[in-house]
Design a protein around this motif. Structure first.
Motif, PDB file in Angstrom:
ATOM      1  N   SER A 136      -5.194  11.972   3.068  1.00 40.90           N
ATOM      2  CA  SER A 136      -3.900  11.494   2.966  1.00 40.90           C
ATOM      3  C   SER A 136      -3.876   9.796   3.096  1.00 40.90           C
ATOM      4  N   LEU A 137      -5.071   9.369   3.744  1.00 42.67           N
ATOM      5  CA  LEU A 137      -5.107   8.176   4.058  1.00 42.67           C
ATOM      6  C   LEU A 137      -5.940   7.592   2.937  1.00 42.67           C
ATOM      7  N   ASN A 138      -6.911   8.007   2.094  1.00 42.62           N
ATOM      8  CA  ASN A 138      -7.223   7.819   0.822  1.00 42.62           C
ATOM      9  C   ASN A 138      -6.261   7.549  -0.124  1.00 42.62           C
ATOM     10  N   GLN A 139      -5.292   8.570  -0.167  1.00 50.17           N
ATOM     11  CA  GLN A 139      -4.146   8.403  -1.265  1.00 50.17           C
ATOM     12  C   GLN A 139      -3.223   7.345  -0.675  1.00 50.17           C
ATOM     13  N   SER A 140      -3.193   7.153   0.721  1.00 44.68           N
ATOM     14  CA  SER A 140      -1.951   5.881   0.738  1.00 44.68           C
ATOM     15  C   SER A 140      -2.705   4.703   0.493  1.00 44.68           C
ATOM     16  N   VAL A 141      -4.084   4.514   0.694  1.00 44.16           N
ATOM     17  CA  VAL A 141      -4.535   3.369   0.662  1.00 44.16           C
ATOM     18  C   VAL A 141      -4.691   3.055  -0.991  1.00 44.16           C
ATOM     19  N   SER A 142      -4.876   4.132  -1.894  1.00 43.65           N
ATOM     20  CA  SER A 142      -5.047   3.950  -3.109  1.00 43.65           C
ATOM     21  C   SER A 142      -3.732   3.506  -3.789  1.00 43.65           C
ATOM     22  N   ALA A 143      -2.714   4.305  -3.159  1.00 45.62           N
ATOM     23  CA  ALA A 143      -1.340   3.980  -3.729  1.00 45.62           C
ATOM     24  C   ALA A 143      -0.999   2.605  -3.333  1.00 45.62           C
ATOM     25  N   SER A 144      -1.282   2.192  -2.058  1.00 40.27           N
ATOM     26  CA  SER A 144      -1.085   0.939  -1.689  1.00 40.27           C
ATOM     27  C   SER A 144      -1.643  -0.189  -2.508  1.00 40.27           C
ATOM     28  N   SER A 145      -2.867   0.001  -2.975  1.00 38.73           N
ATOM     29  CA  SER A 145      -3.499  -0.976  -3.823  1.00 38.73           C
ATOM     30  C   SER A 145      -2.836  -0.899  -5.194  1.00 38.73           C
ATOM     31  N   GLU A 146      -2.234   0.205  -5.580  1.00 37.36           N
ATOM     32  CA  GLU A 146      -1.835   0.266  -7.049  1.00 37.36           C
ATOM     33  C   GLU A 146      -0.576  -0.207  -7.067  1.00 37.36           C
ATOM     34  N   THR A 147       0.494   0.145  -5.899  1.00 38.23           N
ATOM     35  CA  THR A 147       1.817  -0.230  -5.999  1.00 38.23           C
ATOM     36  C   THR A 147       2.140  -1.658  -5.168  1.00 38.23           C
ATOM     37  N   ASP A 148       0.786  -2.129  -4.654  1.00 34.55           N
ATOM     38  CA  ASP A 148       1.034  -3.459  -3.924  1.00 34.55           C
ATOM     39  C   ASP A 148       1.874  -4.492  -4.805  1.00 34.55           C
ATOM     40  N   GLY A 149       1.381  -4.792  -6.140  1.00 33.10           N
ATOM     41  CA  GLY A 149       2.000  -5.503  -7.101  1.00 33.10           C
ATOM     42  C   GLY A 149       2.026  -6.972  -6.815  1.00 33.10           C
ATOM     43  N   SER A 150       1.363  -7.177  -5.657  1.00 34.32           N
ATOM     44  CA  SER A 150       1.441  -8.598  -5.474  1.00 34.32           C
ATOM     45  C   SER A 150       0.936  -9.557  -6.452  1.00 34.32           C
ATOM     46  N   ASP A 151      -0.330  -9.051  -6.801  1.00 35.07           N
ATOM     47  CA  ASP A 151      -0.829  -9.935  -8.080  1.00 35.07           C
ATOM     48  C   ASP A 151       0.094  -9.872  -9.203  1.00 35.07           C
ATOM     49  N   HIS A 152       0.902  -9.046  -9.546  1.00 37.05           N
ATOM     50  CA  HIS A 152       2.048  -9.000 -10.820  1.00 37.05           C
ATOM     51  C   HIS A 152       3.005  -9.999 -10.039  1.00 37.05           C
ATOM     52  N   VAL A 153       3.461  -9.704  -8.967  1.00 37.65           N
ATOM     53  CA  VAL A 153       4.391 -10.727  -8.442  1.00 37.65           C
ATOM     54  C   VAL A 153       4.029 -12.333  -8.625  1.00 37.65           C
ATOM     55  N   ILE A 154       2.876 -12.646  -8.129  1.00 35.39           N
ATOM     56  CA  ILE A 154       2.371 -13.863  -8.386  1.00 35.39           C
ATOM     57  C   ILE A 154       2.398 -14.246  -9.672  1.00 35.39           C
ATOM     58  N   GLY A 155       1.907 -13.485 -10.525  1.00 32.64           N
ATOM     59  CA  GLY A 155       1.877 -13.615 -11.937  1.00 32.64           C
ATOM     60  C   GLY A 155       3.043 -14.073 -12.481  1.00 32.64           C
ATOM     61  N   THR A 156       4.199 -13.244 -12.007  1.00 33.50           N
ATOM     62  CA  THR A 156       5.541 -13.565 -12.351  1.00 33.50           C
ATOM     63  C   THR A 156       6.116 -14.853 -11.831  1.00 33.50           C
ATOM     64  N   LEU A 157       5.638 -15.137 -10.677  1.00 36.20           N
ATOM     65  CA  LEU A 157       6.316 -16.129 -10.077  1.00 36.20           C
ATOM     66  C   LEU A 157       5.615 -17.545 -10.642  1.00 36.20           C
ATOM     67  N   ASN A 158       4.440 -17.510 -10.870  1.00 39.22           N
ATOM     68  CA  ASN A 158       3.595 -18.591 -11.661  1.00 39.22           C
ATOM     69  C   ASN A 158       4.290 -18.853 -12.942  1.00 39.22           C
ATOM     70  N   SER A 159       4.675 -17.539 -13.771  1.00 36.35           N
ATOM     71  CA  SER A 159       5.192 -17.885 -15.147  1.00 36.35           C
ATOM     72  C   SER A 159       6.783 -18.482 -14.957  1.00 36.35           C
ATOM     73  N   SER A 160       7.495 -17.908 -13.804  1.00 41.85           N
ATOM     74  CA  SER A 160       8.590 -18.426 -13.537  1.00 41.85           C
ATOM     75  C   SER A 160       8.488 -20.030 -13.321  1.00 41.85           C
ATOM     76  N   GLN A 161       7.451 -20.349 -12.480  1.00 41.84           N
ATOM     77  CA  GLN A 161       7.457 -21.638 -11.857  1.00 41.84           C
ATOM     78  C   GLN A 161       6.988 -22.556 -13.237  1.00 41.84           C
ATOM     79  N   THR A 162       6.210 -21.944 -14.243  1.00 38.81           N
ATOM     80  CA  THR A 162       6.148 -22.715 -15.470  1.00 38.81           C
ATOM     81  C   THR A 162       7.220 -22.887 -16.411  1.00 38.81           C
ATOM     82  N   ASP A 163       8.168 -21.886 -16.553  1.00 38.25           N
ATOM     83  CA  ASP A 163       9.651 -21.861 -17.079  1.00 38.25           C
ATOM     84  C   ASP A 163      10.397 -22.820 -16.448  1.00 38.25           C
ATOM     85  N   LEU A 164      10.525 -22.843 -15.248  1.00 38.88           N
ATOM     86  CA  LEU A 164      11.318 -23.775 -14.691  1.00 38.88           C
ATOM     87  C   LEU A 164      10.829 -25.008 -14.796  1.00 38.88           C
ATOM     88  N   SER A 165       9.456 -25.414 -14.800  1.00 36.94           N
ATOM     89  CA  SER A 165       9.062 -26.801 -14.744  1.00 36.94           C
ATOM     90  C   SER A 165       9.346 -27.296 -16.279  1.00 36.94           C
TER      91      SER A 165
END
Lengths: 403, 121
Positions: A136-165
């Motif tokens: 269960s812990l392995n699955q949770s950690v794995s799922a957390s790593s996959e769905t964390d999405g913070s990298d994706h969010v940061i990418g979107t944020l950087n892209s938005s910042q560029t668009d806004l600039s």
């Protein structure tokens, strides 16, 4: 063990004494049997060898006394043996010890087997639960790593910042265009001033021309008939100067009006430019604020996610270590199995040593040899240490020995 | 290709520990509770490595090892002996019978995984 062996020896002695007691009755009979014929024999022999009756009687009395003395000593010994046997009987009724040992050993053995099975089942159950937790812990950690999405969010944020600039830059370019337009308006304002000056100059020229025409008319009148034609020209010039003055005046009015309009437009444009500059600055500030805040929140989320993953990893490591520690069950199981096996063997030996009367008169095996055999059956250092009563040492994880 | 490892041990918890140590590394683990069960399951499919306890009911690990080495299809299958046995003569017997490694319990799962990785290649 020493104690029980001693008790065993005492029991054997007691039984020996008991058998002495049992034979005491026969000894007494034997003594009487010896005593009576002896008297007869002495009397007979005395008669045969011709001794007198007194001597024969005396000899018979001596012999009888000796026999009586022997019987008395034997009797005393038998009485003592009887007393000892009675004490042994009181302590251990016939076959009680054999019954106790014979029945206790298999019971202990069954208890050990049952406990062993119980521990094994429980540890096995624990192991399954721990395995499930790790999965269960392995699955949770794995799922957390996959769905964390913070990298994706940061990418979107950087892209938005560029668009806004980009949007802000476009606004800034618009501002610059407005600024240029304003500058041109200010230039126009300058031109209108020049136009006003030029119109004023035209009025001045018209006035001056009118004055010249008036003088020309006066001079033409003084010239009489000869100046008549010139008078017409002077009159026309005066008309033209008058019209020039009017036109120049109209131009001045128009230029003044245009200048006012331009000034008003410049004021409005300046105000608008100022407002939009402020708004642009505020917008930029807001965008920076939002982006900064978003980065902070995402950073916190990332940290929380990382902390959770690290915690989960920590818990997983602890559980894995617990599972490793549960190997104690295998060792305990082997020790208990060995003890149970030894108890059964001992019970078998004791059972075989019983005589038909259900009692043990003599063990059919050597206790020391039996103990040595038990020791030889050990597979672990622990068992050898326990057997010798030595202190246990902490077990070290083994190194794998490759052949 | 997924490799198959057989664990032969009368302790269910020990078998589970071996399964736990190996399953996340892509090994399929077949469990057997003693030597007889182990031989029977060897007939059912190919096994790339065997981990066996020594002291077991029905058929002990060293007898099982010798039987494995007698079979043409398993004679080259590496065998790791996993045991509480500390006697040197038993270890020598295992070595002579063709065991590839001797592990005295308790063991660390990472060590076991490393040994399996080493021997299975």
């Amino acid at each position: 063990m020493m104690s029980s062996r001693k008790e065993g020896l005492e029991l054997m002695q007691a039984r020996d004494t008991g058998s002495t007691r049992e034979s005491a009755g026969s000894a007494r009979s034997m003594t009487l049997a010896i005593f009576a014929p002896a008297m007869l024999a002495v009397a007979g022999i005395g008669g045969l060898i011709g001794l007198n009756a007194t001597s024969a009687t005396l000899g018979a009395i001596v012999l009888a006394a000796a026999a009586l003395s022997a019987w008395w000593m034997h009797h005393q010994q038998a009485e003592q043996a009887r007393a000892a046997a009675a004490a042994a009987e009181a302590a251990a009724p016939d076959g009680a010890l054999e019954q106790l040992v014979g029945e206790s050993l298999p019971i202990w053995s069954r208890h050990i087997d049952h406990s062993n099975r119980y521990v094994e089942e429980s540890v096995s159950g624990l192991m399954q639960q721990f395995s499930y937790l790790i999965d269960s812990l392995n699955q949770s950690v794995s799922a957390s790593s996959e769905t964390d999405g913070s990298d994706h969010v940061i990418g979107t944020l950087n892209s938005s910042q560029t668009d806004l600039s980009d949007a802000v830059n476009a606004l800034r370019q618009t501002q610059q265009s407005r600024q240029q337009m304003l500058e041109e308006l200010r230039q126009l304002k300058t031109f209108t001033t020049e136009l006003q000056d030029m119109a004023t100059e035209v009025v001045s020229i018209a006035d001056h021309t009118n004055l010249l025409a008036l003088n020309a008319g006066i001079e033409s009148a003084r010239a009489g008939e000869a100046g008549k034609g010139f008078s017409v020209v002077a009159t026309e010039i005066r008309g033209l100067s008058s019209r020039s003055r009017e036109t120049a005046t109209q131009m001045t009015e128009k230029v003044t009006s245009i200048k006012k309009s331009i000034e008003s437009t410049v004021d409005t444009a300046e105000q608008a430019l100022s407002r939009s500059s402020e708004q642009l600055a505020e917008t930029e500030q807001s965008i920076d604020h939002v982006i900064t805040k978003s980065r902070e929140v995402i950073g916190q989320l990332q940290q929380s996610s990382t902390n959770l993953r690290e915690d989960a990893e920590g818990v997983r490591r602890v559980i894995e270590q617990l599972i490793v520690e549960l190997q104690f069950q295998d060792r305990v199981s082997q020790i208990l199995t060995q003890v149970s096996h030894n108890l059964r063997e001992l019970e078998q030996e004791i059972s075989e040593a019983k005589d038909a009367d259900g009692r043990i008169h003599k063990l059919g095996f050597d206790a020391d040899a039996w103990l040595a055999k038990m020791q030889a059956s050990y597979t672990m250092l622990d068992q050898h240490r326990t057997h010798k009563g030595e202190e246990h040492q902490a077990e070290q994880d083994s190194e794998i020995e490759f052949f | 290709m997924e490799k198959t490892v057989m664990i032969v041990d009368d302790s269910a918890s020990l078998r589970q520990l071996v399964v736990l140590a190996l399953k996340d590394s892509g090994y399929r683990v077949v469990e057997a509770c003693d030597g007889v069960d182990g031989l029977s399951k060897l007939d059912a499919g190919r096994v790339h490595l065997i981990i066996s306890d020594v002291n077991m009911p029905n058929m002990d690990g060293l007898t099982f090892l010798k039987e494995v080495k007698k079979r043409p299809d398993t004679r080259f299958t590496p065998v790791i002996m996993l045991t509480t046995e500390s006697a040197a003569d038993k270890k020598d017997e295992g070595r002579a019978a063709g065991a590839k490694a001797w592990v005295v319990k308790p063991f660390q799962p990472q060590q076991m995984l490393a040994a399996v990785n080493k021997l299975i290649q």
